[in-house]
Write a protein that holds these residues in place. Structure first.
Motif, PDB file in Angstrom:
ATOM      1  N   PRO A  84      76.734  32.781  53.339  1.00 47.13           N
ATOM      2  CA  PRO A  84      76.016  33.629  54.011  1.00 47.13           C
ATOM      3  C   PRO A  84      75.379  33.543  55.343  1.00 47.13           C
ATOM      4  O   PRO A  84      75.245  34.081  56.350  1.00 47.13           O
ATOM      5  N   GLN A  85      75.385  32.026  55.621  1.00 44.80           N
ATOM      6  CA  GLN A  85      74.657  31.492  56.877  1.00 44.80           C
ATOM      7  C   GLN A  85      75.456  30.194  57.154  1.00 44.80           C
ATOM      8  O   GLN A  85      75.758  29.580  56.297  1.00 44.80           O
ATOM      9  N   PRO A  86      75.691  30.001  58.516  1.00 43.61           N
ATOM     10  CA  PRO A  86      76.410  28.750  58.581  1.00 43.61           C
ATOM     11  C   PRO A  86      75.922  27.598  57.971  1.00 43.61           C
ATOM     12  O   PRO A  86      74.925  27.223  57.948  1.00 43.61           O
ATOM     13  N   GLY A  87      76.685  26.718  57.059  1.00 45.07           N
ATOM     14  CA  GLY A  87      76.322  25.572  56.538  1.00 45.07           C
ATOM     15  C   GLY A  87      75.458  25.773  55.207  1.00 45.07           C
ATOM     16  O   GLY A  87      75.005  24.745  54.508  1.00 45.07           O
ATOM     17  N   GLU A  88      75.159  27.125  54.949  1.00 49.64           N
ATOM     18  CA  GLU A  88      74.196  27.446  53.632  1.00 49.64           C
ATOM     19  C   GLU A  88      75.264  27.917  52.772  1.00 49.64           C
ATOM     20  O   GLU A  88      75.905  29.033  53.065  1.00 49.64           O
ATOM     21  N   TYR A  89      75.304  27.435  51.240  1.00 47.61           N
ATOM     22  CA  TYR A  89      76.429  27.686  50.470  1.00 47.61           C
ATOM     23  C   TYR A  89      75.648  28.210  49.328  1.00 47.61           C
ATOM     24  O   TYR A  89      74.828  28.105  48.955  1.00 47.61           O
ATOM     25  N   ASP A  90      76.546  29.376  48.661  1.00 52.89           N
ATOM     26  CA  ASP A  90      76.193  29.897  47.404  1.00 52.89           C
ATOM     27  C   ASP A  90      77.297  29.984  46.349  1.00 52.89           C
ATOM     28  O   ASP A  90      78.159  30.517  46.766  1.00 52.89           O
ATOM     29  N   PHE A  91      77.183  29.368  45.248  1.00 50.95           N
ATOM     30  CA  PHE A  91      78.252  29.298  44.072  1.00 50.95           C
ATOM     31  C   PHE A  91      77.579  29.826  42.994  1.00 50.95           C
ATOM     32  O   PHE A  91      77.928  29.106  42.036  1.00 50.95           O
ATOM     33  N   ASN A  92      76.484  30.535  43.338  1.00 53.81           N
ATOM     34  CA  ASN A  92      75.668  30.755  41.684  1.00 53.81           C
ATOM     35  C   ASN A  92      76.170  32.081  41.070  1.00 53.81           C
ATOM     36  O   ASN A  92      76.580  33.146  41.804  1.00 53.81           O
ATOM     37  N   GLY A  93      75.896  32.344  39.931  1.00 55.14           N
ATOM     38  CA  GLY A  93      76.085  33.665  39.059  1.00 55.14           C
ATOM     39  C   GLY A  93      77.425  34.217  39.522  1.00 55.14           C
ATOM     40  O   GLY A  93      78.380  33.701  38.913  1.00 55.14           O
ATOM     41  N   ARG A  94      77.712  35.321  39.974  1.00 52.39           N
ATOM     42  CA  ARG A  94      79.015  35.815  40.203  1.00 52.39           C
ATOM     43  C   ARG A  94      79.851  35.414  41.030  1.00 52.39           C
ATOM     44  O   ARG A  94      80.944  35.695  41.360  1.00 52.39           O
ATOM     45  N   TYR A  95      79.180  34.379  41.596  1.00 51.92           N
ATOM     46  CA  TYR A  95      79.848  33.669  42.890  1.00 51.92           C
ATOM     47  C   TYR A  95      80.405  32.267  42.445  1.00 51.92           C
ATOM     48  O   TYR A  95      80.650  31.551  43.105  1.00 51.92           O
ATOM     49  N   ASP A  96      80.188  32.120  41.133  1.00 52.90           N
ATOM     50  CA  ASP A  96      80.554  30.729  40.498  1.00 52.90           C
ATOM     51  C   ASP A  96      82.042  30.540  40.358  1.00 52.90           C
ATOM     52  O   ASP A  96      82.663  30.753  39.152  1.00 52.90           O
ATOM     53  N   LEU A  97      82.566  30.100  41.380  1.00 50.14           N
ATOM     54  CA  LEU A  97      84.091  29.871  41.522  1.00 50.14           C
ATOM     55  C   LEU A  97      84.459  29.034  40.579  1.00 50.14           C
ATOM     56  O   LEU A  97      85.762  29.103  39.844  1.00 50.14           O
ATOM     57  N   VAL A  98      83.937  27.889  40.533  1.00 45.11           N
ATOM     58  CA  VAL A  98      84.155  26.718  39.629  1.00 45.11           C
ATOM     59  C   VAL A  98      84.298  27.318  38.275  1.00 45.11           C
ATOM     60  O   VAL A  98      85.066  26.857  37.295  1.00 45.11           O
ATOM     61  N   LYS A  99      83.013  27.775  37.888  1.00 47.91           N
ATOM     62  CA  LYS A  99      82.861  28.376  36.467  1.00 47.91           C
ATOM     63  C   LYS A  99      84.163  29.395  36.003  1.00 47.91           C
ATOM     64  O   LYS A  99      84.651  29.230  35.087  1.00 47.91           O
ATOM     65  N   PHE A 100      84.627  30.114  36.976  1.00 44.17           N
ATOM     66  CA  PHE A 100      85.629  31.036  37.074  1.00 44.17           C
ATOM     67  C   PHE A 100      86.997  30.149  36.750  1.00 44.17           C
ATOM     68  O   PHE A 100      87.559  30.735  35.781  1.00 44.17           O
TER      69      PHE A 100
END
Length: 708
Positions: A84-100
């Motif tokens: 959402p911002q340069p260099g700031e990453y979010d892979f939590n909740g519905r965004y958890d690509l690894v879990k998916f």
């Protein structure tokens, strides 16, 4: 052999195939198919997008896909969610690509990762984070150094994340394919010489990441070796020119099971028979990988949908928005997959011949030296049966159908013969919200020129001003008319999606555009006072654009503003002193979040004086049971809805189709968003909708027992 006995034998044979080990040491390809662990494969895939559902839904969705005969789950990767911002990453909740991806692996399926990172997908800004817009000198999707830097950086980030978790097939994981870019050939010519050079760069960059699995480019006939060019569309068996090398397999990355729907548009219904026909034709013509887009569409939560796209996404897919099976689509395709898998050995190892059986009839035959044989008998006549002779045997072909003969003698499947029971979706009212004592309201403020925190002497472009932090941008100015302006008309030309006009804080009217017509005009008579008048215009975006060349240069918002007094006398405010405010006061206060709900001055609801731009608040208990839940917002106008602080998406019930129907009235509330009691519901209503008539419903399906 009788039909039922033959089918039982086919199904038993398929089960042996399905239980194979997933996650090989090597994935390669030749001119026939992908090769996994040294074995050629015919693969059926389905698109399920992880952020369009919830982690609690993923296991059931993937399980139903497997039960439906799929081998692969395909998903885009959503750049704007993850960075959402340069260099700031979010892979939590519905965004958890690894879990998916790990859930895909846990259920014994393969995965295809479509990184893009441009995805289109009817997703805001085509998946690009809006901060990309402000990178100096950037030109999206071109041989442009600033863009290539950030694109490569994000692609590498995802690759490294997958590698770190051991998720590529080369590591024993489920990912057997990756995609770079997306339907680029649609816009390539717009970039001149920088188009083809960008394609070459993107392919080289991707391959050098060394994932150990093949890369694809869809709708890219000049995809550089070793990247495979693939087809997207509804009829790739008819439209695809084929791979650009005899060393590449024929692959279909998007078989559209329906189509996305826009506000003011009707749902697109594609029959199970039509999908099955074109899948079978593609297989008959040497196809070996077919992905259903979408297999489960899901929900465009929050503000993620692109311009004018409704919150429900591909609800007509084999698994509907709620994850329920749409029959006969799901079951008919399941039977097709079983039939094709039964024939996979002669299909992959036999020699193909093709010959005419009649004016609109033809046969595709695959014959092995060892005697294995499979035939596809095609009737392209959509209106009549056809009786043909094949190998000295008479066959009757249904209109617009393909019969599959697993041994070149016995028909085991016909695309136009549906054996699956039909079903229909039903809603059951669980709770109404008709008690005025359980509602409160907050009327948003109307800023004038002096209040506005931002000033400019011109009309500002909306997206660059809001930075995608809000759908809303206030344009405000003040002026004192001449006494001769007795019948003033406000004239506004906009490239936004909706405009609401207020004169001296009193609502004057609104207008809106549509998905297919870019721009609209608001023209309404207004009442002015003697002295200084404050004109406030709220420009609304219903999603950012998602496609086209030079996306970074797209314009939205007001283009021209005039007040016409007579035919000859008018005031032009296009180049005038303007005040601006990004977003609404309720958004600034974040009153949709439970912890901030008390920040607003809520009062008892008063629908006798319904005012546009009003927030409504209530509470409710979760329905008993496990059926999916939806809010029926039929009596609302336009806005957004939050449950326990989580946005379930935009609604625009008042935008009706040409037949007078709302494009969407039911809005999915995932059960994982709820607690047992005391759930907060917040509605932002732009027009004058009635919250006292909405309801909370449960969703189920009922079998109709026979085809309709």
């Amino acid at each position: 052999m009788g039909w039922r006995l033959w089918w039982w034998w086919c199904w038993a044979a398929l089960m042996v195939v399905v239980e194979e080990k997933v996650g090989g040491e090597e994935v390669t390809y030749d001119g026939r198919s992908l090769i996994i662990d040294g074995q050629r494969k015919i693969l059926f895939s389905g698109s399920i997008h992880y952020p369009r559902s919830t982690p609690q839904m993923w296991p059931a969705l993937i399980g139903k896909a497997k039960e439906g005969g799929l081998d692969v789950i395909q998903t885009y990767v959503f750049w704007n969610l993850h960075e959402p911002q340069p260099g700031e990453y979010d892979f939590n909740g519905r965004y958890d690509l690894v879990k998916f991806i790990k859930e895909v692996q846990a259920q014994g399926l393969y995965a295809c990762l479509r990184i893009g990172p441009y995805i289109e997908s009817e997703w805001a800004y085509g998946g690009f984070p809006f901060w990309l817009h402000d990178v100096p000198g950037i030109v999206y999707r071109s041989d442009n150094e600033p863009f290539k830097f950030y694109m490569q950086n994000f692609t590498t980030k995802i690759m490294n994340l997958m590698k770190a978790e051991g998720l590529y097939a080369s590591q024993g994981g489920p990912i057997i394919l990756s995609q770079i870019e997306n339907e680029y050939q649609n816009i390539e010519a717009a970039f001149g010489e920088k188009g083809p050079s960008y394609v070459r760069w993107a392919a080289k960059m991707a391959v050098e990441l060394e994932t150990g699995v093949p890369w694809v480019m869809c709708k890219q006939a000049d995809a550089p070796d070793p990247v495979i060019n693939t087809c997207n569309g509804m009829r790739c068996g008819e439209t695809f020119a084929g791979p650009n090398s005899v060393k590449k397999p024929s692959m279909w990355t998007e078989n559209w099971t329906s189509f996305y729907q826009v506000y003011g548009g009707k749902p697109y219904i594609r029959s199970a028979e039509d999908i099955a026909f074109h899948v079978t034709l593609f297989i008959a013509k040497n196809g070996s990988y077919i992905n259903y887009y979408m297999y489960h569409g899901g929900t465009n939560f929050g503000r993620t949908a692109s311009a004018y796209v409704i919150t429900s996404y591909y609800d007509q897919a084999p698994l509907d928005e709620y994850g329920l099976m749409r029959q006969p689509k799901w079951g008919h395709l399941k039977e097709l997959h079983a039939a094709i898998k039964l024939c996979s050995t002669p299909l992959l190892e036999g020699v193909q011949t093709n010959f005419s059986l009649g004016p609109l009839q033809e046969a595709y035959v695959y014959q092995q030296e060892t005697g294995g044989c499979v035939a596809f008998l095609v009737n392209n006549n959509g209106g009549n049966n056809a009786t043909i002779q094949f190998q000295n045997v008479s066959f009757q072909l249904l209109p617009k159908s393909i019969s599959i003969l697993s041994d070149c003698e016995n028909v085991i499947f016909n695309t136009a013969k549906v054996n699956t029971e039909y079903n229909e979706r039903t809603t059951t009212r669980s709770q109404t919200f008709d008690d005025e004592n359980k509602w409160e309201e907050f009327k948003d403020s109307i800023p004038n020129f002096l209040d506005a925190p931002l000033k400019s002497d011109e009309l500002l472009e909306q997206m660059n001003t809001t930075k995608d932090k809000s759908d809303y941008l206030w344009y405000a100015f003040s002026f004192q008319p001449n006494s001769s302006c007795t019948e003033p008309v406000l004239h506004v030309e906009s490239l936004g999606h909706v405009a609401h006009a207020f004169v001296n804080s009193i609502y004057a009217g609104a207008a809106h555009g549509s998905h297919d017509v870019k721009g609209f005009t608001l023209e309404i008579p207004i009442v002015l006072i003697d002295g200084m008048n404050n004109i406030s215009i709220l420009s609304v975006m219903v999603g950012l654009p998602d496609s086209g060349a030079f996306l970074e240069k797209r314009f939205a918002g007001l283009r021209q503003v005039e007040i016409q007094c007579t035919e000859k006398e008018f005031y032009n405010f296009t180049n005038h002193s303007w005040g601006y405010q990004v977003g609404l006061l309720g958004e600034k206060l974040q009153i949709y979040n439970n912890e901030n709900v008390g920040n607003a001055g809520w009062s008892k609801i008063d629908l006798s004086s319904k005012q546009p731009l009003t927030w409504y608040k209530s509470v409710f208990d979760a329905p008993m049971g496990s059926d999916p839940i939806a809010l029926d917002l039929s009596t609302m106008g336009k806005g957004e809805a939050w449950v326990n602080g989580q946005s379930i998406g935009r609604y625009w019930v008042s935008f009706r189709t040409s037949e007078g129907n709302s494009s969407q009235t039911l809005y999915h509330v995932p059960r994982s968003f709820l607690q047992t009691t005391g759930n907060s519901l917040i509605l932002l209503e732009e027009f004058q909708g009635d919250p006292l008539q909405i309801s909370l419903d449960t969703i189920s399906v009922t079998n109709l027992h026979q085809p309709i």
